[in-house]
Design a protein around this motif. Structure first.
Motif, PDB file in Angstrom:
ATOM      1  N   LEU A 351       0.829  -1.194   0.000  1.00  0.00           N
ATOM      2  CA  LEU A 351       0.000   0.000   0.000  1.00  0.00           C
ATOM      3  C   LEU A 351       0.869   1.252   0.000  1.00  0.00           C
ATOM      4  CD1 LEU A 351      -2.762   1.329   0.108  1.00  0.00           C
ATOM      5  CD2 LEU A 351      -2.695   1.140   2.604  1.00  0.00           C
ATOM      6  N   GLY A 352       1.997   1.201   0.716  1.00  0.00           N
ATOM      7  CA  GLY A 352       2.911   2.332   0.734  1.00  0.00           C
ATOM      8  C   GLY A 352       3.430   2.665  -0.639  1.00  0.00           C
ATOM      9  N   LEU A 355       0.642   4.601  -2.310  1.00  0.00           N
ATOM     10  CA  LEU A 355       0.540   5.944  -1.739  1.00  0.00           C
ATOM     11  C   LEU A 355       1.698   6.828  -2.185  1.00  0.00           C
ATOM     12  CD1 LEU A 355      -0.500   5.024   1.920  1.00  0.00           C
ATOM     13  CD2 LEU A 355      -1.960   6.061   0.165  1.00  0.00           C
ATOM     14  N   LEU A 358       1.120   7.964  -5.737  1.00  0.00           N
ATOM     15  CA  LEU A 358      -0.021   8.874  -5.896  1.00  0.00           C
ATOM     16  C   LEU A 358       0.178  10.220  -5.203  1.00  0.00           C
ATOM     17  CD1 LEU A 358      -3.029   6.410  -5.365  1.00  0.00           C
ATOM     18  CD2 LEU A 358      -2.193   7.355  -7.527  1.00  0.00           C
ATOM     19  N   GLY A 359       0.757  10.203  -4.003  1.00  0.00           N
ATOM     20  CA  GLY A 359       0.821  11.445  -3.235  1.00  0.00           C
ATOM     21  C   GLY A 359       2.162  11.802  -2.643  1.00  0.00           C
ATOM     22  N   TYR A 361       5.815  11.272  -0.330  1.00  0.00           N
ATOM     23  CA  TYR A 361       6.161  10.856   1.021  1.00  0.00           C
ATOM     24  C   TYR A 361       5.257  11.475   2.086  1.00  0.00           C
ATOM     25  CZ  TYR A 361      10.350   8.614  -0.777  1.00  0.00           C
ATOM     26  OH  TYR A 361      11.211   7.784  -1.448  1.00  0.00           O
ATOM     27  N   THR A 363       2.073  12.095   1.962  1.00  0.00           N
ATOM     28  CA  THR A 363       0.870  11.264   2.034  1.00  0.00           C
ATOM     29  C   THR A 363       1.160   9.948   2.750  1.00  0.00           C
ATOM     30  OG1 THR A 363       0.025  12.212  -0.025  1.00  0.00           O
ATOM     31  CG2 THR A 363      -0.902  10.097   0.665  1.00  0.00           C
ATOM     32  N   LEU A 364       2.318   9.368   2.453  1.00  0.00           N
ATOM     33  CA  LEU A 364       2.729   8.099   3.054  1.00  0.00           C
ATOM     34  C   LEU A 364       2.825   8.219   4.570  1.00  0.00           C
ATOM     35  CD1 LEU A 364       3.758   5.256   2.014  1.00  0.00           C
ATOM     36  CD2 LEU A 364       6.059   6.186   2.288  1.00  0.00           C
ATOM     37  N   PHE A 367      -0.566   8.945   6.368  1.00  0.00           N
ATOM     38  CA  PHE A 367      -1.423   7.758   6.425  1.00  0.00           C
ATOM     39  C   PHE A 367      -1.014   6.845   7.581  1.00  0.00           C
ATOM     40  CE2 PHE A 367      -2.081   3.269   5.453  1.00  0.00           C
ATOM     41  CZ  PHE A 367      -3.449   3.237   5.270  1.00  0.00           C
TER      42      PHE A 367
END
Length: 385
Positions: A351-352, A355, A358-359, A361, A363-364, A367
């Motif tokens: 999942l990381g 993420l 898409l967005g 670090y 965003t990572l 989250f």
């Protein structure tokens, strides 16, 4: 406990710890070399993150199998076989000609390495008295994750000056040496029970404590190992450190694990298991906060230390609680903790990767930080001591 017993337990922990050291080192040597592997195969770091997942998924799934088999066939024998398989798989990683071949070899390596830590923990549980267990479990896990931290440093050195492939060759040689060291372990007697694997797994998993600690292990792996997986790449891409510098900083994760492992037994006896787990989660939350707020290598160093301590506080406490679930067969409960941690870690890493693509670090880290806050809230509401 007399001095002779303490010496024997310490010897056991160091022998098992070296095997676990190699297992963790072989796993996490990939983390600081992600940029080098990506450059070598001409892909992005987000794409090469699949190499981490390729190892952790079979590493998690196979742990209950090895735990069950070790209770039936003998833990020492199983350890020798799986460390030999780990060594062969690691050699294969060093000669992989493509990203997908590297993933295949990582799957094979993870398949064999899966039982090292779980079976070792079960041996400690069989040997060490109840009141002393968490102290020796903590020491064992500290040694294991010192391997994780040092492998990151060595991986950075190899990637920076030679090649990431040399790192795999180096750890394969150490793994073959470890097979010889394991011959010094005392032979344990297999259990005569003929329990069905699936029925026994169901019984252990659905026990009152199992219903609490196994989901917590899954969440711990998902959040903390998912967070850790991209720490090296973050330090390289965002703070501008080279592979060697990244390795040296992330190496402190291992030192933090060793320090925390030496103290977690005393801490848990003083404040209790539940508060020890919550403290570990708070330390991990500090990691997410530092990475989100301060994109500098100094903050990365503090974040690495905080994460190492937090992980050991949680992991060793859950492993110690697992010994109480099935007193006669400790291999399976220990392995189910490993399934949660590393299966969760594989999912968190996957999942990381999404993420990150898409967005970025920020965003990572946001989250995983949000997930840790939820983890703390849920753990505070549980009753399992």
């Amino acid at each position: 406990m007399n001095n002779k017993c303490a010496v024997e337990y310490t010897k056991l922990v160091w022998l098992l710890g070296f095997a676990g050291f190699i297992s963790a080192a072989d796993n996490w040597v990939v983390s600081p070399t992600l940029p080098a592997i990506a450059a070598g195969f001409g892909v992005s770091i987000a794409q090469v993150g699949i190499v981490l997942t390729s190892y952790m998924i079979p590493y998690g799934i196979m742990q209950p199998v090895y735990g069950f088999l070790s209770d039936r066939w003998g833990k020492t024998r199983i350890l020798q076989w799986i460390v030999a398989g780990l060594a062969l798989g690691t050699i294969g990683c060093s000669i992989a000609a493509s990203l997908w071949m590297l993933c295949l070899w990582r799957i094979i390596t993870g398949f064999f390495a899966a039982g090292v830590i779980a079976v070792s923990l079960a041996l400690i549980g069989d040997t060490v008295p109840l009141l002393e267990r968490q102290k020796y479990v903590g020491r064992f896990m500290g040694i294991v994750f010192l391997g994780q931290g040092l492998s990151v440093g060595l991986g950075g050195v190899f990637a920076n000056f030679i090649s990431w492939r040399v790192a795999f060759i180096f750890f394969a040689i150490l793994a073959f040496c470890t097979v010889g060291f394991l011959r010094k372990l005392p032979k344990d007697s297999p259990k005569s029970s003929h329990c069905n694997f699936f029925l026994e797994t169901k019984r252990v998993t659905l026990s009152p404590k199992g219903l609490v600690i196994f989901p917590l292990a899954l969440a711990t792996g998902f959040l903390l190992l998912g967070l850790y997986s991209y720490l090296g790449a973050f330090l390289h891409e965002i703070t501008g450190l080279d592979f060697l510098q990244v390795g040296l900083i992330v190496m402190f994760y291992g030192f933090a694990c060793l320090a925390a492992g030496s103290q977690v037994g005393k801490l848990a006896q003083k404040i209790g298991s539940q508060k020890t787990i919550i403290l570990g989660a708070f330390l991990s939350l500090i990691t997410a906060f530092l990475l989100t707020t301060f994109p500098y290598w100094q903050a990365g160093l503090l974040a690495t230390i905080s994460l190492g301590m937090g992980y050991i506080f949680i992991q060793s406490t859950l492993a110690t609680i697992a010994f109480d679930i099935a007193s006669e067969n400790k291999g399976l409960p220990s392995a189910l903790i490993g399934l949660g941690l590393f299966g969760g870690g594989g999912l968190g890493t996957a999942l990381g990767s999404l993420l990150l693509s898409l967005g970025g670090y920020q965003t990572l880290w946001l989250f995983f930080g949000s997930g840790i806050i939820l983890f703390i809230f849920i753990t505070a509401k549980l009753h399992f001591e």
